[in-house]
Motif scaffolding. Sequence first.
Motif, PDB file in Angstrom:
ATOM      1  N   SER A   7       0.820  -1.212   0.000  1.00  0.00           N
ATOM      2  CA  SER A   7       0.000   0.000   0.000  1.00  0.00           C
ATOM      3  C   SER A   7       0.853   1.261   0.000  1.00  0.00           C
ATOM      4  O   SER A   7       0.306   2.356   0.061  1.00  0.00           O
ATOM      5  CB  SER A   7      -0.934  -0.009   1.208  1.00  0.00           C
ATOM      6  OG  SER A   7      -0.193   0.036   2.411  1.00  0.00           O
ATOM      7  N   TRP A  10       0.095   3.665  -2.813  1.00  0.00           N
ATOM      8  CA  TRP A  10      -1.202   4.329  -2.654  1.00  0.00           C
ATOM      9  C   TRP A  10      -1.127   5.448  -1.626  1.00  0.00           C
ATOM     10  O   TRP A  10      -1.803   6.461  -1.758  1.00  0.00           O
ATOM     11  CB  TRP A  10      -2.288   3.320  -2.303  1.00  0.00           C
ATOM     12  CG  TRP A  10      -2.565   2.412  -3.444  1.00  0.00           C
ATOM     13  CD1 TRP A  10      -2.290   1.080  -3.529  1.00  0.00           C
ATOM     14  CD2 TRP A  10      -3.144   2.768  -4.705  1.00  0.00           C
ATOM     15  NE1 TRP A  10      -2.663   0.595  -4.752  1.00  0.00           N
ATOM     16  CE2 TRP A  10      -3.193   1.604  -5.498  1.00  0.00           C
ATOM     17  CE3 TRP A  10      -3.622   3.962  -5.247  1.00  0.00           C
ATOM     18  CZ2 TRP A  10      -3.695   1.603  -6.786  1.00  0.00           C
ATOM     19  CZ3 TRP A  10      -4.127   3.967  -6.532  1.00  0.00           C
ATOM     20  CH2 TRP A  10      -4.160   2.792  -7.289  1.00  0.00           C
ATOM     21  N   TRP A  11      -0.303   5.265  -0.579  1.00  0.00           N
ATOM     22  CA  TRP A  11      -0.107   6.355   0.380  1.00  0.00           C
ATOM     23  C   TRP A  11       0.579   7.530  -0.294  1.00  0.00           C
ATOM     24  O   TRP A  11       0.237   8.690  -0.043  1.00  0.00           O
ATOM     25  CB  TRP A  11       0.697   5.891   1.590  1.00  0.00           C
ATOM     26  CG  TRP A  11      -0.129   5.126   2.574  1.00  0.00           C
ATOM     27  CD1 TRP A  11      -0.002   3.817   2.903  1.00  0.00           C
ATOM     28  CD2 TRP A  11      -1.223   5.629   3.347  1.00  0.00           C
ATOM     29  NE1 TRP A  11      -0.956   3.477   3.828  1.00  0.00           N
ATOM     30  CE2 TRP A  11      -1.709   4.564   4.122  1.00  0.00           C
ATOM     31  CE3 TRP A  11      -1.838   6.863   3.454  1.00  0.00           C
ATOM     32  CZ2 TRP A  11      -2.787   4.712   5.002  1.00  0.00           C
ATOM     33  CZ3 TRP A  11      -2.920   7.007   4.320  1.00  0.00           C
ATOM     34  CH2 TRP A  11      -3.376   5.936   5.085  1.00  0.00           C
ATOM     35  N   PHE A  14      -1.934   9.260  -2.355  1.00  0.00           N
ATOM     36  CA  PHE A  14      -2.864   9.983  -1.492  1.00  0.00           C
ATOM     37  C   PHE A  14      -2.268  11.309  -1.029  1.00  0.00           C
ATOM     38  O   PHE A  14      -2.926  12.343  -1.082  1.00  0.00           O
ATOM     39  CB  PHE A  14      -3.255   9.138  -0.279  1.00  0.00           C
ATOM     40  CG  PHE A  14      -3.945   9.927   0.788  1.00  0.00           C
ATOM     41  CD1 PHE A  14      -5.233  10.410   0.584  1.00  0.00           C
ATOM     42  CD2 PHE A  14      -3.318  10.217   1.981  1.00  0.00           C
ATOM     43  CE1 PHE A  14      -5.876  11.154   1.556  1.00  0.00           C
ATOM     44  CE2 PHE A  14      -3.939  10.954   2.963  1.00  0.00           C
ATOM     45  CZ  PHE A  14      -5.229  11.426   2.753  1.00  0.00           C
ATOM     46  N   PHE A  15      -1.007  11.277  -0.574  1.00  0.00           N
ATOM     47  CA  PHE A  15      -0.402  12.517  -0.078  1.00  0.00           C
ATOM     48  C   PHE A  15      -0.202  13.535  -1.190  1.00  0.00           C
ATOM     49  O   PHE A  15      -0.383  14.739  -0.980  1.00  0.00           O
ATOM     50  CB  PHE A  15       0.911  12.225   0.645  1.00  0.00           C
ATOM     51  CG  PHE A  15       0.697  11.575   1.988  1.00  0.00           C
ATOM     52  CD1 PHE A  15      -0.114  12.160   2.938  1.00  0.00           C
ATOM     53  CD2 PHE A  15       1.295  10.365   2.288  1.00  0.00           C
ATOM     54  CE1 PHE A  15      -0.331  11.571   4.175  1.00  0.00           C
ATOM     55  CE2 PHE A  15       1.101   9.768   3.514  1.00  0.00           C
ATOM     56  CZ  PHE A  15       0.285  10.371   4.459  1.00  0.00           C
ATOM     57  N   THR A  44      -7.712   7.123  -3.544  1.00  0.00           N
ATOM     58  CA  THR A  44      -6.375   6.720  -3.120  1.00  0.00           C
ATOM     59  C   THR A  44      -6.312   6.448  -1.625  1.00  0.00           C
ATOM     60  O   THR A  44      -5.582   5.567  -1.186  1.00  0.00           O
ATOM     61  CB  THR A  44      -5.326   7.768  -3.522  1.00  0.00           C
ATOM     62  OG1 THR A  44      -5.691   9.038  -2.980  1.00  0.00           O
ATOM     63  CG2 THR A  44      -5.188   7.861  -5.015  1.00  0.00           C
ATOM     64  N   PHE A  45      -7.097   7.191  -0.832  1.00  0.00           N
ATOM     65  CA  PHE A  45      -7.145   6.904   0.599  1.00  0.00           C
ATOM     66  C   PHE A  45      -7.752   5.534   0.877  1.00  0.00           C
ATOM     67  O   PHE A  45      -7.251   4.767   1.696  1.00  0.00           O
ATOM     68  CB  PHE A  45      -7.932   7.988   1.344  1.00  0.00           C
ATOM     69  CG  PHE A  45      -7.990   7.767   2.834  1.00  0.00           C
ATOM     70  CD1 PHE A  45      -6.861   7.982   3.596  1.00  0.00           C
ATOM     71  CD2 PHE A  45      -9.151   7.337   3.443  1.00  0.00           C
ATOM     72  CE1 PHE A  45      -6.893   7.777   4.960  1.00  0.00           C
ATOM     73  CE2 PHE A  45      -9.195   7.137   4.800  1.00  0.00           C
ATOM     74  CZ  PHE A  45      -8.062   7.360   5.576  1.00  0.00           C
ATOM     75  N   ALA A  48      -5.203   2.937  -0.067  1.00  0.00           N
ATOM     76  CA  ALA A  48      -4.109   2.879   0.907  1.00  0.00           C
ATOM     77  C   ALA A  48      -4.547   2.167   2.188  1.00  0.00           C
ATOM     78  O   ALA A  48      -3.766   1.442   2.793  1.00  0.00           O
ATOM     79  CB  ALA A  48      -3.616   4.286   1.221  1.00  0.00           C
TER      80      ALA A  48
END
Length: 52
Positions: A7, A10-11, A14-15, A44-45, A48
């Motif tokens: 993940s 994906w983090w 997200f950021f 994306t959150f 993640a």
Amino acid sequence: MNTAEGSGKWWLYFFISAAVIIIMLIMPNLRPWFWLSLPFVVTTFAKAMRIM
């Protein structure tokens, strides 16, 4: 089929998308376009957190 997928990417996504959405909220001329970036942040959150 359940695949073990990291993940971390994906983090990162997200950021990056969260930073973009914050910039869009700060700049008054980009505020009307805020809603176009919202699905990227939410998706994306969820990826993640492995909800999706």
